[in-house]
Design a protein around this motif. Structure first.
Motif, PDB file in Angstrom:
ATOM      1  N   ILE A   1      54.353 -60.358 -27.135  1.00  0.00           N
ATOM      2  CA  ILE A   1      54.913 -61.376 -28.022  1.00  0.00           C
ATOM      3  C   ILE A   1      53.808 -61.921 -28.910  1.00  0.00           C
ATOM      4  CG2 ILE A   1      56.015 -63.655 -28.132  1.00  0.00           C
ATOM      5  CD1 ILE A   1      57.354 -62.938 -25.432  1.00  0.00           C
ATOM      6  N   ARG A   2      54.062 -61.947 -30.223  1.00  0.00           N
ATOM      7  CA  ARG A   2      53.133 -62.537 -31.196  1.00  0.00           C
ATOM      8  C   ARG A   2      53.852 -63.726 -31.832  1.00  0.00           C
ATOM      9  NH1 ARG A   2      52.153 -58.495 -34.622  1.00  0.00           N
ATOM     10  NH2 ARG A   2      50.080 -58.027 -33.835  1.00  0.00           N
ATOM     11  N   VAL A   3      53.213 -64.879 -31.776  1.00  0.00           N
ATOM     12  CA  VAL A   3      53.759 -66.088 -32.365  1.00  0.00           C
ATOM     13  C   VAL A   3      52.872 -66.476 -33.535  1.00  0.00           C
ATOM     14  CG1 VAL A   3      54.446 -68.482 -31.971  1.00  0.00           C
ATOM     15  CG2 VAL A   3      54.587 -66.819 -30.095  1.00  0.00           C
TER      16      VAL A   3
ATOM     17  N   GLU B   1      47.773 -67.441 -35.176  1.00  0.00           N
ATOM     18  CA  GLU B   1      48.707 -66.751 -34.306  1.00  0.00           C
ATOM     19  C   GLU B   1      48.232 -66.762 -32.867  1.00  0.00           C
ATOM     20  OE1 GLU B   1      49.028 -62.706 -35.730  1.00  0.00           O
ATOM     21  OE2 GLU B   1      47.479 -62.029 -34.369  1.00  0.00           O
ATOM     22  N   LEU B   2      49.186 -66.632 -31.963  1.00  0.00           N
ATOM     23  CA  LEU B   2      48.913 -66.531 -30.537  1.00  0.00           C
ATOM     24  C   LEU B   2      49.605 -65.291 -30.007  1.00  0.00           C
ATOM     25  CD1 LEU B   2      49.545 -70.238 -29.472  1.00  0.00           C
ATOM     26  CD2 LEU B   2      47.334 -69.084 -29.583  1.00  0.00           C
ATOM     27  N   LEU B   3      48.994 -64.659 -29.008  1.00  0.00           N
ATOM     28  CA  LEU B   3      49.576 -63.503 -28.353  1.00  0.00           C
ATOM     29  C   LEU B   3      49.889 -63.872 -26.910  1.00  0.00           C
ATOM     30  CD1 LEU B   3      47.166 -60.713 -29.631  1.00  0.00           C
ATOM     31  CD2 LEU B   3      49.385 -61.364 -30.563  1.00  0.00           C
ATOM     32  N   PHE B   4      51.038 -63.399 -26.415  1.00  0.00           N
ATOM     33  CA  PHE B   4      51.448 -63.705 -25.054  1.00  0.00           C
ATOM     34  C   PHE B   4      52.016 -62.479 -24.369  1.00  0.00           C
ATOM     35  CE2 PHE B   4      51.891 -67.795 -27.227  1.00  0.00           C
ATOM     36  CZ  PHE B   4      51.147 -68.612 -26.388  1.00  0.00           C
ATOM     37  N   CYS B   5      51.815 -62.403 -23.061  1.00  0.00           N
ATOM     38  CA  CYS B   5      52.527 -61.416 -22.255  1.00  0.00           C
ATOM     39  C   CYS B   5      54.000 -61.855 -22.240  1.00  0.00           C
ATOM     40  CB  CYS B   5      51.958 -61.373 -20.835  1.00  0.00           C
ATOM     41  SG  CYS B   5      52.114 -62.913 -19.904  1.00  0.00           S
ATOM     42  N   ALA B   6      54.869 -61.006 -21.751  1.00  0.00           N
ATOM     43  CA  ALA B   6      56.289 -61.352 -21.727  1.00  0.00           C
ATOM     44  C   ALA B   6      56.540 -62.609 -20.883  1.00  0.00           C
ATOM     45  CB  ALA B   6      57.103 -60.177 -21.195  1.00  0.00           C
TER      46      ALA B   6
ATOM     47  N   SER C   1      61.094 -55.910 -24.885  1.00  0.00           N
ATOM     48  CA  SER C   1      62.079 -54.889 -24.506  1.00  0.00           C
ATOM     49  C   SER C   1      61.395 -53.553 -24.227  1.00  0.00           C
ATOM     50  CB  SER C   1      63.139 -54.731 -25.589  1.00  0.00           C
ATOM     51  OG  SER C   1      62.553 -54.261 -26.788  1.00  0.00           O
ATOM     52  N   ARG C   2      60.185 -53.357 -24.756  1.00  0.00           N
ATOM     53  CA  ARG C   2      59.424 -52.136 -24.485  1.00  0.00           C
ATOM     54  C   ARG C   2      59.105 -51.995 -23.003  1.00  0.00           C
ATOM     55  NH1 ARG C   2      54.386 -52.757 -27.939  1.00  0.00           N
ATOM     56  NH2 ARG C   2      53.658 -51.215 -26.439  1.00  0.00           N
ATOM     57  N   LEU C   3      59.024 -53.102 -22.286  1.00  0.00           N
ATOM     58  CA  LEU C   3      58.758 -53.044 -20.851  1.00  0.00           C
ATOM     59  C   LEU C   3      59.847 -52.251 -20.144  1.00  0.00           C
ATOM     60  CD1 LEU C   3      57.615 -56.700 -20.251  1.00  0.00           C
ATOM     61  CD2 LEU C   3      56.232 -54.656 -19.900  1.00  0.00           C
TER      62      LEU C   3
ATOM     63  N   ASP D   1      61.909 -50.057 -21.627  1.00  0.00           N
ATOM     64  CA  ASP D   1      61.863 -48.687 -22.137  1.00  0.00           C
ATOM     65  C   ASP D   1      60.800 -47.883 -21.423  1.00  0.00           C
ATOM     66  OD1 ASP D   1      63.864 -49.372 -23.918  1.00  0.00           O
ATOM     67  OD2 ASP D   1      62.481 -49.699 -25.594  1.00  0.00           O
ATOM     68  N   GLU D   2      59.644 -48.488 -21.161  1.00  0.00           N
ATOM     69  CA  GLU D   2      58.551 -47.809 -20.479  1.00  0.00           C
ATOM     70  C   GLU D   2      58.882 -47.503 -19.038  1.00  0.00           C
ATOM     71  OE1 GLU D   2      55.173 -50.339 -21.113  1.00  0.00           O
ATOM     72  OE2 GLU D   2      55.128 -49.941 -23.267  1.00  0.00           O
ATOM     73  N   GLN D   3      59.658 -48.381 -18.390  1.00  0.00           N
ATOM     74  CA  GLN D   3      60.029 -48.172 -16.991  1.00  0.00           C
ATOM     75  C   GLN D   3      61.026 -47.032 -16.852  1.00  0.00           C
ATOM     76  OE1 GLN D   3      61.433 -51.940 -15.581  1.00  0.00           O
ATOM     77  NE2 GLN D   3      59.391 -52.805 -15.404  1.00  0.00           N
ATOM     78  N   ARG D   4      61.876 -46.844 -17.857  1.00  0.00           N
ATOM     79  CA  ARG D   4      62.889 -45.784 -17.818  1.00  0.00           C
ATOM     80  C   ARG D   4      62.286 -44.412 -18.073  1.00  0.00           C
ATOM     81  NH1 ARG D   4      66.889 -49.023 -21.560  1.00  0.00           N
ATOM     82  NH2 ARG D   4      67.305 -50.705 -20.134  1.00  0.00           N
ATOM     83  N   ALA D   5      61.163 -44.371 -18.781  1.00  0.00           N
ATOM     84  CA  ALA D   5      60.558 -43.083 -19.160  1.00  0.00           C
ATOM     85  C   ALA D   5      59.907 -42.370 -17.997  1.00  0.00           C
ATOM     86  CB  ALA D   5      59.541 -43.290 -20.264  1.00  0.00           C
TER      87      ALA D   5
END
Length: 76
Positions: free
Chosen positions: A33-35, A41-46, A68-70, A72-76
């Protein structure tokens, strides 16, 4: 008058996509997450992005969420 945060559009994702080198400003985990705010700007984990989302969206000019990539990565 305050600005509200906006979700990134698909065309924004290519220019702004977060990588494994982008780290959460609070814990150092991979940032999803980029705010963006007027002051920078700040960056955060989910986890931290969701935890502070209510407060951050009050000051954010843009909210870029790739968590949401988390899933997608788990399904791959």
């Amino acid at each position: 008058m305050s600005q509200t945060a906006t979700e990134s559009t698909p065309s924004d994702l290519d220019a702004q996509q977060l990588t494994a080198a982008d780290r959460c400003d609070l814990c150092g985990a991979q940032a999803y997450i980029r705010v963006q705010m007027n002051s920078g700007e700040l960056l955060f984990c989910a986890h931290h992005g969701k935890k502070y989302q209510d407060k951050l969206t009050q000051v954010a000019t843009n909210w870029h969420d790739e968590s949401s990539r988390l899933f997608d990565e788990q399904r791959a």
